[in-house]
Motif scaffolding. Structure first.
Motif, PDB file in Angstrom:
ATOM      1  N   PRO A  22       0.866  -1.360   0.120  1.00 26.69           N
ATOM      2  CA  PRO A  22       0.080  -0.037   0.108  1.00 26.69           C
ATOM      3  C   PRO A  22       0.859   1.099   0.052  1.00 26.69           C
ATOM      4  N   VAL A 127      -4.929   8.243   0.973  1.00 24.68           N
ATOM      5  CA  VAL A 127      -5.845   7.299   1.955  1.00 24.68           C
ATOM      6  C   VAL A 127      -7.289   7.557   1.296  1.00 24.68           C
ATOM      7  N   LYS A 202      -2.988   6.023  10.161  1.00 22.04           N
ATOM      8  CA  LYS A 202      -3.153   6.432   8.964  1.00 22.04           C
ATOM      9  C   LYS A 202      -4.067   6.274   8.024  1.00 22.04           C
ATOM     10  N   SER A 203      -4.549   5.216   8.209  1.00 18.05           N
ATOM     11  CA  SER A 203      -6.007   4.744   7.579  1.00 18.05           C
ATOM     12  C   SER A 203      -7.349   5.475   7.769  1.00 18.05           C
ATOM     13  N   THR A 205      -9.039   5.027  10.429  1.00 18.67           N
ATOM     14  CA  THR A 205      -9.941   4.215  10.952  1.00 18.67           C
ATOM     15  C   THR A 205      -9.927   3.866  12.535  1.00 18.67           C
TER      16      THR A 205
END
Length: 227
Positions: A22, A127, A202-203, A205
């Motif tokens: 990713p 993202v 960083k996502s 979530t």
């Protein structure tokens, strides 16, 4: 049969070697900044309610900000990716409730959201896109009923003073993470509870412990202003 299994193993190994990881988003974590309107208005003495009316007496979103572990942050990463109101048309009513503007003159909120997207959101393009930026920020805010957490701990927006350590302890008990607390000062020089910043991975979530949990409240006792 053995040959077939061996072939499949080699295929999986080959795919693993050439599967792209990713992309690195270029920052280390997000701050989810939630702002108490009472402190903003008491300090500014010139806050303006949105054209939709006075916001609820609740923590509103200030923004979702990419940050580096060293305390600095990227900004205005992609001037070509300008704010497009049509991208968030399905979110406007929710944004007006949970991400309202208090700046003057009174407006609908689009200038505020434009600023947050272009300064901070464009730095998270790897993202999420523009719609995802606002949608994820709203979802993160909904996961933390911050006012309820504080009032359940006896910490209420009644102009009384509370110990900073008690505020952070209540939040830690309810959420499992310790936030960063920012204060401002009213005209009488009282230190007020202004913003609470939660760190997010960083996502965008999961809530995480802040890499640099440095509060900007110089006093151990701070005022929780009425609104």
């Amino acid at each position: 049969m053995v040959a077939k299994v061996w072939f499949m193993l080699k295929l999986l190994m080959f795919q693993g070697l050439f599967t792209s990881p990713p992309p690195d988003p270029g920052f280390d974590f997000f701050y989810l900044a939630l702002q108490w309107p009472g402190a903003y208005c008491d300090t500014k003495r010139a806050c303006c309610y949105p054209t939709t009316g006075k916001p609820a007496a609740d923590f509103g979103i200030h923004g979702l900000w990419p940050n580096y572990n060293n305390g600095s942050y990227p900004s205005n990463c992609d001037p070509s990716n300008e704010f497009d109101p049509s991208e968030i048309s399905d979110l406007v009513s929710t944004l007006q409730t949970k991400w309202p503007t208090l700046s003057c003159p009174s407006n609908e909120g689009y200038k505020f959201w434009e600023h947050e997207w272009e300064k901070h959101g464009t730095c998270s393009e790897s993202v999420m896109d523009q719609h995802g930026y606002f949608e994820k920020t709203l979802a993160l805010r909904d996961r933390i009923n911050l006012l309820q957490i504080l009032t359940d701990a006896g910490i209420k927006p009644n102009d009384e003073f509370y110990k900073l350590k008690h505020i952070k302890k209540a939040i830690k008990r309810a959420t499992g993470v310790i936030p960063v607390v920012n204060c401002n000062k009213d005209p009488e020089k009282n230190s007020q509870l202004h913003e609470i910043l939660f760190c997010v991975d960083k996502s965008a979530t999961e809530f995480i412990d802040c890499p640099m949990p440095t509060d900007r409240c110089p006093y151990s006792r701070i005022q929780f202003a009425k609104f």
